[in-house]
Design a protein around this motif. Structure first.
Motif, PDB file in Angstrom:
ATOM      1  N   THR A 133      41.243  18.771  45.766  1.00  0.00           N
ATOM      2  CA  THR A 133      40.441  20.001  45.811  1.00  0.00           C
ATOM      3  C   THR A 133      40.871  20.899  46.960  1.00  0.00           C
ATOM      4  OG1 THR A 133      38.683  19.060  47.210  1.00  0.00           O
ATOM      5  CG2 THR A 133      38.469  18.778  44.828  1.00  0.00           C
ATOM      6  N   GLU A 134      41.493  20.314  47.970  1.00  0.00           N
ATOM      7  CA  GLU A 134      41.940  21.096  49.130  1.00  0.00           C
ATOM      8  C   GLU A 134      43.261  21.809  48.865  1.00  0.00           C
ATOM      9  OE1 GLU A 134      42.116  18.107  52.090  1.00  0.00           O
ATOM     10  OE2 GLU A 134      39.935  17.828  52.193  1.00  0.00           O
ATOM     11  N   ASN A 135      43.910  21.474  47.752  1.00  0.00           N
ATOM     12  CA  ASN A 135      45.189  22.094  47.408  1.00  0.00           C
ATOM     13  C   ASN A 135      44.939  23.198  46.387  1.00  0.00           C
ATOM     14  OD1 ASN A 135      47.752  22.519  45.912  1.00  0.00           O
ATOM     15  ND2 ASN A 135      48.506  20.901  47.253  1.00  0.00           N
ATOM     16  N   SER A 136      45.320  24.419  46.733  1.00  0.00           N
ATOM     17  CA  SER A 136      45.032  25.561  45.869  1.00  0.00           C
ATOM     18  C   SER A 136      45.669  25.420  44.488  1.00  0.00           C
ATOM     19  CB  SER A 136      45.515  26.860  46.525  1.00  0.00           C
ATOM     20  OG  SER A 136      46.914  26.815  46.766  1.00  0.00           O
ATOM     21  N   SER A 137      46.774  24.689  44.401  1.00  0.00           N
ATOM     22  CA  SER A 137      47.459  24.531  43.120  1.00  0.00           C
ATOM     23  C   SER A 137      46.786  23.504  42.226  1.00  0.00           C
ATOM     24  CB  SER A 137      48.919  24.115  43.355  1.00  0.00           C
ATOM     25  OG  SER A 137      49.604  25.087  44.111  1.00  0.00           O
ATOM     26  N   ALA A 138      45.944  22.667  42.810  1.00  0.00           N
ATOM     27  CA  ALA A 138      45.350  21.572  42.029  1.00  0.00           C
ATOM     28  C   ALA A 138      43.851  21.467  42.212  1.00  0.00           C
ATOM     29  CB  ALA A 138      46.007  20.257  42.428  1.00  0.00           C
ATOM     30  N   GLY A 139      43.234  22.539  42.729  1.00  0.00           N
ATOM     31  CA  GLY A 139      41.804  22.483  43.004  1.00  0.00           C
ATOM     32  C   GLY A 139      40.971  22.156  41.786  1.00  0.00           C
ATOM     33  N   THR A 140      41.266  22.832  40.671  1.00  0.00           N
ATOM     34  CA  THR A 140      40.493  22.602  39.445  1.00  0.00           C
ATOM     35  C   THR A 140      40.634  21.166  38.959  1.00  0.00           C
ATOM     36  OG1 THR A 140      40.660  24.914  38.763  1.00  0.00           O
ATOM     37  CG2 THR A 140      40.170  23.313  37.057  1.00  0.00           C
ATOM     38  N   LEU A 141      41.855  20.645  38.973  1.00  0.00           N
ATOM     39  CA  LEU A 141      42.089  19.257  38.581  1.00  0.00           C
ATOM     40  C   LEU A 141      41.312  18.309  39.480  1.00  0.00           C
ATOM     41  CD1 LEU A 141      43.600  17.122  36.911  1.00  0.00           C
ATOM     42  CD2 LEU A 141      45.490  17.323  38.538  1.00  0.00           C
ATOM     43  N   GLY A 142      41.315  18.604  40.782  1.00  0.00           N
ATOM     44  CA  GLY A 142      40.592  17.763  41.725  1.00  0.00           C
ATOM     45  C   GLY A 142      39.104  17.746  41.449  1.00  0.00           C
ATOM     46  N   TYR A 143      38.518  18.919  41.203  1.00  0.00           N
ATOM     47  CA  TYR A 143      37.084  18.982  40.913  1.00  0.00           C
ATOM     48  C   TYR A 143      36.747  18.243  39.618  1.00  0.00           C
ATOM     49  CZ  TYR A 143      36.024  22.307  44.647  1.00  0.00           C
ATOM     50  OH  TYR A 143      35.828  22.888  45.870  1.00  0.00           O
ATOM     51  N   TYR A 144      37.612  18.373  38.632  1.00  0.00           N
ATOM     52  CA  TYR A 144      37.358  17.715  37.352  1.00  0.00           C
ATOM     53  C   TYR A 144      37.361  16.196  37.518  1.00  0.00           C
ATOM     54  CZ  TYR A 144      37.564  16.693  32.362  1.00  0.00           C
ATOM     55  OH  TYR A 144      37.283  16.220  31.099  1.00  0.00           O
ATOM     56  N   GLN A 145      38.390  15.686  38.185  1.00  0.00           N
ATOM     57  CA  GLN A 145      38.473  14.234  38.372  1.00  0.00           C
ATOM     58  C   GLN A 145      37.340  13.731  39.266  1.00  0.00           C
ATOM     59  OE1 GLN A 145      41.088  13.990  35.663  1.00  0.00           O
ATOM     60  NE2 GLN A 145      40.609  12.125  36.772  1.00  0.00           N
ATOM     61  N   LEU A 146      36.989  14.514  40.279  1.00  0.00           N
ATOM     62  CA  LEU A 146      35.856  14.133  41.118  1.00  0.00           C
ATOM     63  C   LEU A 146      34.589  14.005  40.287  1.00  0.00           C
ATOM     64  CD1 LEU A 146      36.007  16.153  44.477  1.00  0.00           C
ATOM     65  CD2 LEU A 146      35.682  13.691  44.224  1.00  0.00           C
ATOM     66  N   ALA A 147      34.386  14.961  39.388  1.00  0.00           N
ATOM     67  CA  ALA A 147      33.191  14.937  38.551  1.00  0.00           C
ATOM     68  C   ALA A 147      33.144  13.680  37.695  1.00  0.00           C
ATOM     69  CB  ALA A 147      33.146  16.186  37.670  1.00  0.00           C
ATOM     70  N   ILE A 148      34.281  13.285  37.152  1.00  0.00           N
ATOM     71  CA  ILE A 148      34.339  12.092  36.312  1.00  0.00           C
ATOM     72  C   ILE A 148      33.933  10.853  37.121  1.00  0.00           C
ATOM     73  CG2 ILE A 148      35.827  10.597  34.937  1.00  0.00           C
ATOM     74  CD1 ILE A 148      35.220  13.333  33.677  1.00  0.00           C
ATOM     75  N   VAL A 149      34.469  10.753  38.339  1.00  0.00           N
ATOM     76  CA  VAL A 149      34.161   9.581  39.174  1.00  0.00           C
ATOM     77  C   VAL A 149      32.707   9.615  39.617  1.00  0.00           C
ATOM     78  CG1 VAL A 149      34.786   8.274  41.234  1.00  0.00           C
ATOM     79  CG2 VAL A 149      36.553   9.473  39.959  1.00  0.00           C
ATOM     80  N   TYR A 150      32.236  10.792  40.038  1.00  0.00           N
ATOM     81  CA  TYR A 150      30.835  10.899  40.442  1.00  0.00           C
ATOM     82  C   TYR A 150      29.918  10.489  39.290  1.00  0.00           C
ATOM     83  CZ  TYR A 150      31.617  13.391  44.881  1.00  0.00           C
ATOM     84  OH  TYR A 150      31.954  13.735  46.167  1.00  0.00           O
ATOM     85  N   LYS A 151      30.230  10.963  38.100  1.00  0.00           N
ATOM     86  CA  LYS A 151      29.383  10.645  36.944  1.00  0.00           C
ATOM     87  C   LYS A 151      29.417   9.147  36.654  1.00  0.00           C
ATOM     88  CE  LYS A 151      30.406  12.362  32.802  1.00  0.00           C
ATOM     89  NZ  LYS A 151      30.321  11.283  31.800  1.00  0.00           N
ATOM     90  N   ALA A 152      30.603   8.560  36.733  1.00  0.00           N
ATOM     91  CA  ALA A 152      30.737   7.129  36.463  1.00  0.00           C
ATOM     92  C   ALA A 152      29.980   6.286  37.482  1.00  0.00           C
ATOM     93  CB  ALA A 152      32.211   6.732  36.457  1.00  0.00           C
ATOM     94  N   SER A 153      29.848   6.806  38.691  1.00  0.00           N
ATOM     95  CA  SER A 153      29.148   6.052  39.740  1.00  0.00           C
ATOM     96  C   SER A 153      27.684   6.460  39.876  1.00  0.00           C
ATOM     97  CB  SER A 153      29.871   6.226  41.087  1.00  0.00           C
ATOM     98  OG  SER A 153      30.013   7.592  41.432  1.00  0.00           O
TER      99      SER A 153
END
Length: 231
Positions: A133-153
């Motif tokens: 999420t801290e990388n401007s080129s991959a911020g959206t990907l980071g937020y998406y994957q974070l959401a998946i992990v947060y939801k799973a936990s």
């Protein structure tokens, strides 16, 4: 063009023609006489990977890394091969090393997070995806994957915030609306769950699970018809 370059070109042409087996044989012949052509050994490992021969893919990449421990391109390919072989701990070690020596190669954080996720190590997975999420080129990907992990936990509020951040950039991502609907169900906010599931069906009328969940939420009698699936 010298003989080595001629052989290299022949191998690449075989690959482009889809003759992967012949390309592999050609590269093997070259490497017998020129074992220090590490770029060609990486290519050999990639071709094995294409064929689904992960064992030999790993073998070739490991040979390169043994000689050149910080060859990041080979390390990256090795990490993915380890992941494909479900050797998640080995994959994590490789991607962590890449993050130390070449942190701008942000996709290593993606794979590291995914390997931690498959090991059930959600906290470490979250740490890896936060780097994305801290990388401007991959911020959206980071937020998406974070959401998946947060939801799973079970951290639905955190998942909702990540997914909302994505919608600010693109309000019509079907999968984001779907996961938002599921996250809102996790905190028993049925109104918002229905809102986002309706958006899913609007964007993708054939989305079976969204349609089924909407029917369950809007027609209480159906709660006794369907087995309630997990979030």
């Amino acid at each position: 063009m010298n003989e080595l370059e001629q052989l290299r070109q022949e191998a690449l042409e075989l690959e482009m023609q889809g003759k992967i087996g012949k390309a592999i044989a050609k590269l093997q012949d070259i490497l017998k006489e020129n074992p220090e052509q590490y770029d060609l050994r990486v290519k050999l490992g990639e071709l094995y990977y294409v064929l689904g021969d992960i064992k030999n893919s790993i073998t070739e990449f490991e040979k390169v890394i043994k000689a050149k421990p910080d060859y990041t391109f080979a390390l990256y390919r090795l990490g993915i091969s380890y992941f494909r072989a479900t050797r998640f701990t080995d994959a994590i070690n490789v991607f962590h090393h890449i993050n130390e020596i070449e942190p701008e190669l942000y996709m290593s954080s993606y794979w590291e997070g995914l390997a931690h996720y498959h090991k059930g190590q959600f906290r470490r997975s979250i740490e890896a995806y936060k780097r994305l999420t801290e990388n401007s080129s991959a911020g959206t990907l980071g937020y998406y994957q974070l959401a998946i992990v947060y939801k799973a936990s079970g951290k639905y509020e955190e998942a909702i915030q990540c997914l909302k951040a994505i919608l600010k950039e693109d309000p019509n991502v079907t999968s984001v609306h779907y996961h938002l609907g599921m996250a809102y169900l996790g905190i028993d906010n049925q109104d918002y769950a229905i809102k986002h599931l309706k958006k899913v069906v609007e964007l993708d009328p054939e989305h079976v699970d969204a349609k089924r969940r909407l029917k369950m939420l809007t027609d209480p009698d159906d709660l006794y018809t369907y087995e309630v699936p997990p979030l």
